[in-house]
Design an enzyme around this catalytic site. Structure first.
Site: not given
Length: 224
Positions: A68, A188
């Site tokens: 992230y 995903h």
């Protein structure tokens, strides 16, 4: 090169740390920091996935792309965030699928360290990223290293479950000996693709069923 990584991984990957590409990664990160760039996760957490899940303990591998890139989110475990940080959308969808698959309540927390301690290697293909710049370190050599991690697991372990979500992760199947390991593939969990086959994939129960068949203790997919 002396790398601060859990001992069993240091032994397993010792040849990689002395290869030129790895030295280039180290020099790149040093140069970026000298230039005032903010890098995630913090240096001591770059190898957190390995430190939480020693090589001998690996039972499941989940592959992400890169950490992230927003402040406070990355802590070296793919899809995971530290305590007190709101779970990002892909992680929320992972929890929704676990709830549907195993009837485990959706947590408010997003720290997956409990999984890692049980043998779930939460591996990003790139182990670092520049702040606010996704995929910014995808070409610096990390992919060479993490591909070798996957190869070593495939070669030197038995009966590991690989959860490959999305095309990027699924391309790693070529590194895995599917005659002795279990590979589960789905879309995903991103909100952009979760409805194209991630929801309903049942990967968490399937992984546990495989582990039981192989005589291994299943994973407790709750995090609380």
């Amino acid at each position: 090169m002396d790398v601060a990584i859990e001992h069993s991984w240091k032994q397993e990957l010792k040849e990689e740390f002395d290869k030129p590409y790895f030295g280039q990664i180290v020099n790149f990160l040093k140069d970026e920091k000298k230039a005032g760039k903010v890098i995630y996760p913090p240096g001591k957490l770059i190898f957190n996935a390995f430190d939480c899940t020693p090589f001998s303990k690996v039972k499941v591998v989940i592959i992400g792309q890169d950490p992230y890139h927003n402040p406070g989110q990355a802590h070296g475990l793919c899809f995971s965030v530290p305590d007190g940080v709101a779970p990002p959308p892909s992680l929320v969808n992972i929890f929704k699928e676990i709830n549907s698959d195993l009837d485990i309540p959706i947590p408010g927390n997003g720290n997956l360290e409990k999984w890692a301690r049980q043998g779930v290697l939460l591996l990003n293909a790139s182990l670092t990223v520049q702040a606010n710049t996704p995929m910014s370190h995808s070409q610096v050599g990390w992919h060479i290293f993490t591909d070798e991690v996957i190869r070593h697991i495939s070669k030197d372990k038995e009966h590991v479950v690989f959860l490959l979500w999305g095309k990027f992760a699924q391309n790693k199947e070529a590194l895995i000996d599917t005659t002795k390991h279990k590979v589960l593939k789905a879309a995903h969990p991103s909100p952009l693709s979760a409805y194209n086959g991630f929801f309903g994939c049942g990967h968490f129960s399937k992984a546990n069923n495989w582990l039981r068949e192989m005589g291994e203790k299943p994973i407790d997919w709750s995090i609380t």
